[in-house]
Motif scaffolding. Structure first.
Motif, PDB file in Angstrom:
ATOM      1  N   SER A  86      69.466 -33.519 -18.266  1.00 22.19           N
ATOM      2  CA  SER A  86      69.583 -32.730 -17.035  1.00 22.19           C
ATOM      3  C   SER A  86      71.041 -32.641 -16.599  1.00 22.19           C
ATOM      4  O   SER A  86      71.474 -31.602 -16.094  1.00 22.19           O
ATOM      5  CB  SER A  86      68.738 -33.343 -15.923  1.00 22.19           C
ATOM      6  OG  SER A  86      67.382 -33.302 -16.259  1.00 22.19           O
ATOM      7  N   TYR A  90      73.272 -29.302 -16.021  1.00 24.97           N
ATOM      8  CA  TYR A  90      74.150 -29.065 -14.870  1.00 24.97           C
ATOM      9  C   TYR A  90      75.577 -28.741 -15.325  1.00 24.97           C
ATOM     10  O   TYR A  90      76.187 -27.790 -14.841  1.00 24.97           O
ATOM     11  CB  TYR A  90      74.139 -30.297 -13.966  1.00 24.97           C
ATOM     12  CG  TYR A  90      75.059 -30.185 -12.798  1.00 24.97           C
ATOM     13  CD1 TYR A  90      74.760 -29.352 -11.716  1.00 24.97           C
ATOM     14  CD2 TYR A  90      76.249 -30.891 -12.758  1.00 24.97           C
ATOM     15  CE1 TYR A  90      75.620 -29.233 -10.650  1.00 24.97           C
ATOM     16  CE2 TYR A  90      77.122 -30.793 -11.685  1.00 24.97           C
ATOM     17  CZ  TYR A  90      76.793 -29.960 -10.636  1.00 24.97           C
ATOM     18  OH  TYR A  90      77.652 -29.842  -9.587  1.00 24.97           O
ATOM     19  N   LYS A  93      75.826 -25.318 -16.883  1.00 24.85           N
ATOM     20  CA  LYS A  93      75.896 -24.215 -15.924  1.00 24.85           C
ATOM     21  C   LYS A  93      77.325 -24.011 -15.439  1.00 24.85           C
ATOM     22  O   LYS A  93      77.744 -22.886 -15.180  1.00 24.85           O
ATOM     23  CB  LYS A  93      74.992 -24.502 -14.723  1.00 24.85           C
ATOM     24  CG  LYS A  93      73.537 -24.299 -14.992  1.00 24.85           C
ATOM     25  CD  LYS A  93      72.735 -24.528 -13.742  1.00 24.85           C
ATOM     26  CE  LYS A  93      71.267 -24.297 -13.991  1.00 24.85           C
ATOM     27  NZ  LYS A  93      70.456 -24.476 -12.782  1.00 24.85           N
TER      28      LYS A  93
END
Length: 98
Positions: A86, A90, A93
């Motif tokens: 995860s 992040y 992105k």
């Protein structure tokens, strides 16, 4: 032929932990890994790979949950891997190519 008693010593909570870790935890690790990869490399190729390799990885993680003695530890490992992937999502992105 009945099962050998030495393999049936796990408590109900351990069985529950192993089954849920294998099913849900393995799925979470598989999906977050592929989504994180999709942010860092060509997402079309990764999502097509997820259709086939994702199922194999999920099955391997499901079976791996039953090889450990403590089901709660494998839950911890799967949650830790999910958090790491995860974080990759992040960072993907922010800095990724997508």
């Amino acid at each position: 032929m009945p099962a050998n008693k030495k393999y049936l010593t796990a408590s109900a909570s351990q069985r529950f932990a192993k089954i849920t870790a294998g099913f849900l935890g393995g799925y979470m690790v598989t999906v977050t890994l592929h989504i994180a990869l999709a942010y860092w490399v060509d997402h079309v190729n990764v999502l097509m790979t997820l259709r086939f390799m994702g199922f194999l990885l999920w099955c391997i993680l499901f079976l791996l949950a039953f090889l450990v003695k403590n089901g709660w530890k494998i839950w911890g490992v799967y949650l830790l891997l999910t958090l790491v992937f995860s974080a990759g999502i992040y960072l993907g992105k922010i800095y990724g190519t997508a």
